[in-house]
Motif scaffolding. Structure first.
Motif, PDB file in Angstrom:
ATOM      1  N   GLY A  37       0.809  -1.202   0.000  1.00 32.84           N
ATOM      2  CA  GLY A  37       0.000   0.000   0.000  1.00 32.84           C
ATOM      3  C   GLY A  37       0.851   1.265   0.000  1.00 32.84           C
ATOM      4  O   GLY A  37       2.074   1.221  -0.004  1.00 32.84           O
ATOM      5  N   GLU A  38       0.160   2.364   0.014  1.00 39.78           N
ATOM      6  CA  GLU A  38       0.835   3.662   0.041  1.00 39.78           C
ATOM      7  C   GLU A  38       1.453   3.894   1.414  1.00 39.78           C
ATOM      8  O   GLU A  38       0.869   3.533   2.437  1.00 39.78           O
ATOM      9  N   ILE A  39       2.628   4.502   1.432  1.00 38.22           N
ATOM     10  CA  ILE A  39       3.263   4.850   2.694  1.00 38.22           C
ATOM     11  C   ILE A  39       2.469   5.984   3.324  1.00 38.22           C
ATOM     12  O   ILE A  39       2.234   7.008   2.701  1.00 38.22           O
ATOM     13  N   LYS A  40       2.033   5.775   4.568  1.00 38.21           N
ATOM     14  CA  LYS A  40       1.256   6.795   5.262  1.00 38.21           C
ATOM     15  C   LYS A  40       2.165   7.829   5.900  1.00 38.21           C
ATOM     16  O   LYS A  40       1.900   9.024   5.842  1.00 38.21           O
ATOM     17  N   SER A  41       3.263   7.361   6.524  1.00 39.55           N
ATOM     18  CA  SER A  41       4.148   8.294   7.199  1.00 39.55           C
ATOM     19  C   SER A  41       5.517   7.677   7.440  1.00 39.55           C
ATOM     20  O   SER A  41       5.632   6.469   7.603  1.00 39.55           O
ATOM     21  N   VAL A  42       6.534   8.533   7.431  1.00 39.52           N
ATOM     22  CA  VAL A  42       7.882   8.139   7.843  1.00 39.52           C
ATOM     23  C   VAL A  42       8.033   8.636   9.273  1.00 39.52           C
ATOM     24  O   VAL A  42       7.982   9.834   9.530  1.00 39.52           O
ATOM     25  N   LEU A  43       8.209   7.703  10.210  1.00 35.71           N
ATOM     26  CA  LEU A  43       8.207   8.057  11.628  1.00 35.71           C
ATOM     27  C   LEU A  43       9.578   8.340  12.197  1.00 35.71           C
ATOM     28  O   LEU A  43       9.696   8.996  13.228  1.00 35.71           O
ATOM     29  N   GLY A  44      10.616   7.814  11.566  1.00 34.70           N
ATOM     30  CA  GLY A  44      11.933   8.006  12.140  1.00 34.70           C
ATOM     31  C   GLY A  44      13.044   7.690  11.166  1.00 34.70           C
ATOM     32  O   GLY A  44      12.821   7.146  10.089  1.00 34.70           O
ATOM     33  N   HIS A  45      14.247   8.065  11.560  1.00 36.64           N
ATOM     34  CA  HIS A  45      15.455   7.842  10.759  1.00 36.64           C
ATOM     35  C   HIS A  45      16.561   7.401  11.695  1.00 36.64           C
ATOM     36  O   HIS A  45      16.638   7.850  12.832  1.00 36.64           O
ATOM     37  N   TYR A  58       5.205   3.385   8.146  1.00 31.08           N
ATOM     38  CA  TYR A  58       4.011   2.556   8.208  1.00 31.08           C
ATOM     39  C   TYR A  58       3.109   2.939   7.058  1.00 31.08           C
ATOM     40  O   TYR A  58       3.208   4.012   6.484  1.00 31.08           O
ATOM     41  N   PHE A  59       2.248   1.997   6.687  1.00 30.09           N
ATOM     42  CA  PHE A  59       1.478   2.084   5.464  1.00 30.09           C
ATOM     43  C   PHE A  59       0.004   2.326   5.749  1.00 30.09           C
ATOM     44  O   PHE A  59      -0.481   2.090   6.852  1.00 30.09           O
ATOM     45  N   GLU A  60      -0.721   2.780   4.717  1.00 26.73           N
ATOM     46  CA  GLU A  60      -2.169   2.952   4.803  1.00 26.73           C
ATOM     47  C   GLU A  60      -2.785   1.635   5.252  1.00 26.73           C
ATOM     48  O   GLU A  60      -2.392   0.569   4.804  1.00 26.73           O
ATOM     49  N   GLY A  61      -3.743   1.690   6.159  1.00 26.53           N
ATOM     50  CA  GLY A  61      -4.421   0.500   6.635  1.00 26.53           C
ATOM     51  C   GLY A  61      -3.709  -0.181   7.789  1.00 26.53           C
ATOM     52  O   GLY A  61      -4.179  -1.197   8.286  1.00 26.53           O
ATOM     53  N   GLU A  62      -2.554   0.332   8.201  1.00 26.91           N
ATOM     54  CA  GLU A  62      -1.818  -0.224   9.333  1.00 26.91           C
ATOM     55  C   GLU A  62      -1.860   0.763  10.488  1.00 26.91           C
ATOM     56  O   GLU A  62      -2.201   1.924  10.319  1.00 26.91           O
ATOM     57  N   VAL A  64       0.372   2.495  13.828  1.00 25.27           N
ATOM     58  CA  VAL A  64       1.742   2.906  14.117  1.00 25.27           C
ATOM     59  C   VAL A  64       2.528   1.744  14.721  1.00 25.27           C
ATOM     60  O   VAL A  64       3.728   1.598  14.489  1.00 25.27           O
ATOM     61  N   ALA A  65       1.862   0.868  15.462  1.00 19.26           N
ATOM     62  CA  ALA A  65       2.531  -0.286  16.063  1.00 19.26           C
ATOM     63  C   ALA A  65       3.072  -1.248  15.003  1.00 19.26           C
ATOM     64  O   ALA A  65       3.977  -2.028  15.277  1.00 19.26           O
ATOM     65  N   ASP A  66       2.532  -1.191  13.785  1.00 18.25           N
ATOM     66  CA  ASP A  66       2.983  -2.064  12.695  1.00 18.25           C
ATOM     67  C   ASP A  66       4.176  -1.488  11.936  1.00 18.25           C
ATOM     68  O   ASP A  66       4.671  -2.111  10.999  1.00 18.25           O
ATOM     69  N   ALA A  67       4.639  -0.302  12.308  1.00 23.37           N
ATOM     70  CA  ALA A  67       5.741   0.350  11.596  1.00 23.37           C
ATOM     71  C   ALA A  67       6.997  -0.517  11.642  1.00 23.37           C
ATOM     72  O   ALA A  67       7.258  -1.206  12.628  1.00 23.37           O
ATOM     73  N   ARG A  68       7.776  -0.483  10.539  1.00 25.41           N
ATOM     74  CA  ARG A  68       8.999  -1.289  10.430  1.00 25.41           C
ATOM     75  C   ARG A  68      10.123  -0.438   9.859  1.00 25.41           C
ATOM     76  O   ARG A  68       9.887   0.560   9.190  1.00 25.41           O
ATOM     77  N   TRP A  69      11.367  -0.873  10.124  1.00 28.66           N
ATOM     78  CA  TRP A  69      12.543  -0.198   9.585  1.00 28.66           C
ATOM     79  C   TRP A  69      12.852  -0.741   8.189  1.00 28.66           C
ATOM     80  O   TRP A  69      12.836  -1.940   7.965  1.00 28.66           O
TER      81      TRP A  69
END
Length: 83
Positions: A37-45, A58-62, A64-69
């Motif tokens: 899916g589309e990337i919803k947000s970049v949370l960190g670097h 993390y992606f649309e439909g997910e 924040v807990a599903d975010a991955r590096w």
């Protein structure tokens, strides 16, 4: 902030079952990013010890807990460009 799983050894249980159904191949995260899916947000670097950039996304439909590096080369350039 770095998040990593921590659990007490008392929570471990002996595995009972068939090992034939265990997935032995590592999923291809590059394919997941480009075809997902589309990337919803970049949370960190962060910088790895090898001095490469990684981004937590993390992606649309997910949630924040599903975010991955992901390594920078795994993401579309538009996802890591500052606006």
């Amino acid at each position: 902030m770095q998040v990593h799983p921590i659990f007490h050894v008392s929570l471990l249980k002996k595995f009972i079952g068939n090992l034939d159904s265990v997935q032995t191949e590592v999923p291809d995260f590059v394919a997941e990013v480009t075809t997902g899916g589309e990337i919803k947000s970049v949370l960190g670097h962060r910088m790895t010890p090898e001095r490469t950039s990684e981004y937590m996304v993390y992606f649309e439909g997910e949630t924040v807990a599903d975010a991955r590096w992901f390594a920078a080369h795994q993401l579309p350039q538009t996802a890591v460009t500052r606006r």
